[in-house]
Design an enzyme around this catalytic site. Structure first.
Site, PDB file in Angstrom:
ATOM      1  N   LEU A   1      18.082   5.363  20.341  1.00 56.29           N
ATOM      2  CA  LEU A   1      19.282   5.932  19.761  1.00 56.29           C
ATOM      3  C   LEU A   1      20.126   6.501  20.896  1.00 56.29           C
ATOM      4  O   LEU A   1      19.581   7.007  21.882  1.00 56.29           O
ATOM      5  CB  LEU A   1      18.946   7.058  18.775  1.00 56.29           C
ATOM      6  CG  LEU A   1      18.262   6.670  17.461  1.00 56.29           C
ATOM      7  CD1 LEU A   1      17.912   7.933  16.672  1.00 56.29           C
ATOM      8  CD2 LEU A   1      19.151   5.763  16.623  1.00 56.29           C
ATOM      9  N   ASP A   2      21.447   6.434  20.750  1.00 56.51           N
ATOM     10  CA  ASP A   2      22.308   7.085  21.722  1.00 56.51           C
ATOM     11  C   ASP A   2      21.923   8.559  21.844  1.00 56.51           C
ATOM     12  O   ASP A   2      21.482   9.179  20.862  1.00 56.51           O
ATOM     13  CB  ASP A   2      23.772   7.006  21.280  1.00 56.51           C
ATOM     14  CG  ASP A   2      24.326   5.586  21.304  1.00 56.51           C
ATOM     15  OD1 ASP A   2      23.697   4.716  21.925  1.00 56.51           O
ATOM     16  OD2 ASP A   2      25.398   5.374  20.701  1.00 56.51           O
ATOM     17  N   ARG A   3      22.126   9.125  23.009  1.00 59.51           N
ATOM     18  CA  ARG A   3      21.795  10.530  23.223  1.00 59.51           C
ATOM     19  C   ARG A   3      22.470  11.424  22.180  1.00 59.51           C
ATOM     20  O   ARG A   3      21.864  12.381  21.674  1.00 59.51           O
ATOM     21  CB  ARG A   3      22.230  10.957  24.628  1.00 59.51           C
ATOM     22  CG  ARG A   3      21.985  12.438  24.912  1.00 59.51           C
ATOM     23  CD  ARG A   3      22.532  12.827  26.276  1.00 59.51           C
ATOM     24  NE  ARG A   3      21.724  12.281  27.350  1.00 59.51           N
ATOM     25  CZ  ARG A   3      20.646  12.879  27.844  1.00 59.51           C
ATOM     26  NH1 ARG A   3      20.235  14.046  27.346  1.00 59.51           N
ATOM     27  NH2 ARG A   3      19.967  12.336  28.830  1.00 59.51           N
TER      28      ARG A   3
END
Length: 227
Positions: free
Chosen positions: A52-54
């Site tokens: 997942l994106d940060r």
């Protein structure tokens, strides 16, 4: 940043909720990431299956051995892992092809995000562009005092591209709340995108497993009746 919440674990897998702001795996930053958090919690070997994106919080599955990692990775490649997100979109969202169940299928070609450059919707013949597809359903909407429209959207990924949901919704004229990189309205509680549900087949037992994560404040504050 809130603490990691472990929803399930056995000898093969760990299902946990990644806080927004924490990396899915080790990177160049000095902050704690999910892999090291799980290792520090004495959970042994940790194998990354997906990311997942940060800035995006939500539910993830990690493997605890190579056999489980191979099984889950194959399921990812074969589109057998069900990933559903909740997002708050800014504006009216109507793009896509209507489906029999009332949802919409949105298909684009994206030039991938690179470094600080965002992903962008482009023509199919654009060099480097890759096909991106998702299914979405608008489940609620509201208007802010300034007249801006917000839509609560449930999104299911068909492909898995970096920044895909953020780029596709922005390309459809409805960027995500709190996503300044893609043109969304400001939000005081972060990016309004959350990996809400995850389904897959257990790598050892063959049982179909389905997990839902608690709805975060960034969604609840605008749509509490849906939380």
């Amino acid at each position: 940043m809130s603490q990691v919440q472990v929803l399930y674990e056995d000898k093969d897998i760990i299902v946990a909720v990644k806080p927004a702001g924490m990396a899915s795996q080790p990177d160049r930053s000095l902050g704690m990431d999910m892999v090291n958090w799980l290792k520090n919690a004495a959970r042994g070997d940790i194998h990354v299956i997906h990311r997942l994106d940060r800035l995006v919080g939500g539910i993830m599955v990690y493997a605890r051995n190579k056999k489980a990692a191979a099984s889950l990775s194959r399921q990812i490649r074969e589109n057998a892992v069900k990933k559903e997100y909740l997002a708050i979109a800014c504006g009216s969202l109507t793009a896509g092809v209507p489906q029999e169940d009332g949802s919409m299928c949105l298909t684009d070609f994206l030039v991938p995000a690179r470094g600080k450059e965002p992903a962008r919707v482009a023509g199919a013949d654009t060099p480097g562009a890759v096909r991106a597809q998702l299914i979405y359903r608008v489940i609620d909407e509201k208007f802010l005092d300034d007249g801006s429209r917000l839509c609560l959207v449930r999104v299911r990924l068909i492909t898995g591209r970096r920044h895909q949901i953020r780029a596709q919704l922005a390309g459809a004229g409805a960027p995500i709340l709190g996503d300044g990189k893609y043109g969304g309205l400001p939000s005081g509680t972060g990016l309004a995108l959350f990996a809400w549900r995850l389904g897959f087949t257990h790598p050892s037992t063959g049982e179909r497993m389905d997990f839902k994560a608690p709805i975060p404040a960034v969604i609840r504050e605008h749509f509490p009746e849906n939380a």
